[in-house]
Design a protein around this motif. Structure first.
Motif, PDB file in Angstrom:
ATOM      1  N   MET A 109      29.220  24.597  59.234  1.00 40.46           N
ATOM      2  CA  MET A 109      29.556  23.654  60.286  1.00 40.46           C
ATOM      3  C   MET A 109      29.047  22.261  59.926  1.00 40.46           C
ATOM      4  O   MET A 109      28.038  22.127  59.246  1.00 40.46           O
ATOM      5  CB  MET A 109      28.877  24.073  61.595  1.00 40.46           C
ATOM      6  N   GLN A 110      29.745  21.252  60.416  1.00 36.70           N
ATOM      7  CA  GLN A 110      29.244  19.888  60.343  1.00 36.70           C
ATOM      8  C   GLN A 110      29.156  19.377  61.765  1.00 36.70           C
ATOM      9  O   GLN A 110      30.169  19.293  62.455  1.00 36.70           O
ATOM     10  CB  GLN A 110      30.139  18.984  59.503  1.00 36.70           C
ATOM     11  N   TYR A 111      27.954  19.061  62.195  1.00 33.04           N
ATOM     12  CA  TYR A 111      27.688  18.626  63.568  1.00 33.04           C
ATOM     13  C   TYR A 111      28.323  19.580  64.576  1.00 33.04           C
ATOM     14  O   TYR A 111      28.885  19.167  65.581  1.00 33.04           O
ATOM     15  CB  TYR A 111      28.171  17.196  63.793  1.00 33.04           C
ATOM     16  N   GLY A 112      28.252  20.886  64.275  1.00 33.59           N
ATOM     17  CA  GLY A 112      28.732  21.910  65.194  1.00 33.59           C
ATOM     18  C   GLY A 112      30.209  22.227  65.093  1.00 33.59           C
ATOM     19  O   GLY A 112      30.701  23.099  65.802  1.00 33.59           O
ATOM     20  N   ASN A 113      30.937  21.557  64.221  1.00 35.39           N
ATOM     21  CA  ASN A 113      32.367  21.815  64.025  1.00 35.39           C
ATOM     22  C   ASN A 113      32.568  22.567  62.719  1.00 35.39           C
ATOM     23  O   ASN A 113      32.093  22.134  61.665  1.00 35.39           O
ATOM     24  CB  ASN A 113      33.153  20.503  63.978  1.00 35.39           C
ATOM     25  N   ASP A 167      26.309  15.174  55.819  1.00 31.68           N
ATOM     26  CA  ASP A 167      25.255  15.191  56.834  1.00 31.68           C
ATOM     27  C   ASP A 167      25.605  16.192  57.921  1.00 31.68           C
ATOM     28  O   ASP A 167      26.776  16.497  58.148  1.00 31.68           O
ATOM     29  CB  ASP A 167      25.116  13.802  57.480  1.00 31.68           C
ATOM     30  N   GLY A 168      24.605  16.660  58.630  1.00 33.21           N
ATOM     31  CA  GLY A 168      24.816  17.496  59.811  1.00 33.21           C
ATOM     32  C   GLY A 168      25.289  18.901  59.532  1.00 33.21           C
ATOM     33  O   GLY A 168      25.912  19.524  60.387  1.00 33.21           O
ATOM     34  N   PRO A 172      34.362  14.958  67.469  1.00 35.26           N
ATOM     35  CA  PRO A 172      33.063  14.616  68.076  1.00 35.26           C
ATOM     36  C   PRO A 172      32.052  15.730  67.831  1.00 35.26           C
ATOM     37  O   PRO A 172      32.426  16.914  67.781  1.00 35.26           O
ATOM     38  CB  PRO A 172      33.396  14.492  69.565  1.00 35.26           C
ATOM     39  N   PRO A 173      30.775  15.396  67.660  1.00 32.16           N
ATOM     40  CA  PRO A 173      29.749  16.432  67.481  1.00 32.16           C
ATOM     41  C   PRO A 173      29.683  17.330  68.700  1.00 32.16           C
ATOM     42  O   PRO A 173      29.957  16.907  69.814  1.00 32.16           O
ATOM     43  CB  PRO A 173      28.448  15.639  67.329  1.00 32.16           C
ATOM     44  N   LYS A 174      29.280  18.567  68.453  1.00 29.78           N
ATOM     45  CA  LYS A 174      29.116  19.539  69.547  1.00 29.78           C
ATOM     46  C   LYS A 174      27.654  19.710  69.853  1.00 29.78           C
ATOM     47  O   LYS A 174      26.818  19.644  69.019  1.00 29.78           O
ATOM     48  CB  LYS A 174      29.733  20.880  69.182  1.00 29.78           C
ATOM     49  N   ARG A 234      35.463  15.314  60.028  1.00 28.36           N
ATOM     50  CA  ARG A 234      34.642  14.112  60.228  1.00 28.36           C
ATOM     51  C   ARG A 234      35.102  13.281  61.434  1.00 28.36           C
ATOM     52  O   ARG A 234      34.359  12.475  61.959  1.00 28.36           O
ATOM     53  CB  ARG A 234      34.601  13.279  58.958  1.00 28.36           C
ATOM     54  N   SER A 246      25.203  22.971  58.980  1.00 30.18           N
ATOM     55  CA  SER A 246      24.493  24.162  59.436  1.00 30.18           C
ATOM     56  C   SER A 246      25.353  25.371  59.120  1.00 30.18           C
ATOM     57  O   SER A 246      26.527  25.249  58.782  1.00 30.18           O
ATOM     58  CB  SER A 246      24.195  24.081  60.937  1.00 30.18           C
TER      59      SER A 246
END
Length: 107
Positions: free
Chosen positions: A33-37, A19-20, A105-107, A102, A22
């Motif tokens: 990236m995953q959630y901005g990381n 998930d997440g 924390p999301p960015k 994982r 990009s």
């Protein structure tokens, strides 16, 4: 620098289920990236994979894996692999990367 579509596909295929996700250009290369990381990126003739500082020793013990350098400076928590790195080594590296990212924390 043009991104090798086969290498980009190699990255994406190993993380597509997460998930997440990009894509972003960082360091002049395509990164996933995953959630901005950042998880991984396509470099010259290989991959840059973010395994994190806690996983560096395990990652560097694998064949065809080196610490990632940018401008002759080591990048802490990142490793580089060549285009012809085995699928088994890539599986291990991506497992380390997913486990590390994982917990960020999301960015």
């Amino acid at each position: 620098m043009a991104t090798d579509p086969e290498l980009a596909g190699e990255c994406y295929d190993r993380i597509a289920h997460l998930d997440g996700l990009s894509e972003r250009k960082m360091f002049g290369v395509l990164c996933f990236m995953q959630y901005g990381n950042m998880i991984c990126g396509v470099i010259r003739d290989g991959l840059m994979i973010r395994v994190g500082k806690p996983n560096m020793q395990a990652a560097l013990a694998l064949s065809d894996v080196e610490q990632m350098e940018m401008n002759n400076r080591p990048m802490s928590g990142f490793v580089a692999t060549s285009y012809d790195t085995s699928h088994e080594v890539l599986d291990s590296l991506f497992n380390l990367a997913r486990d590390f990212v994982r917990n960020l924390p999301p960015k």
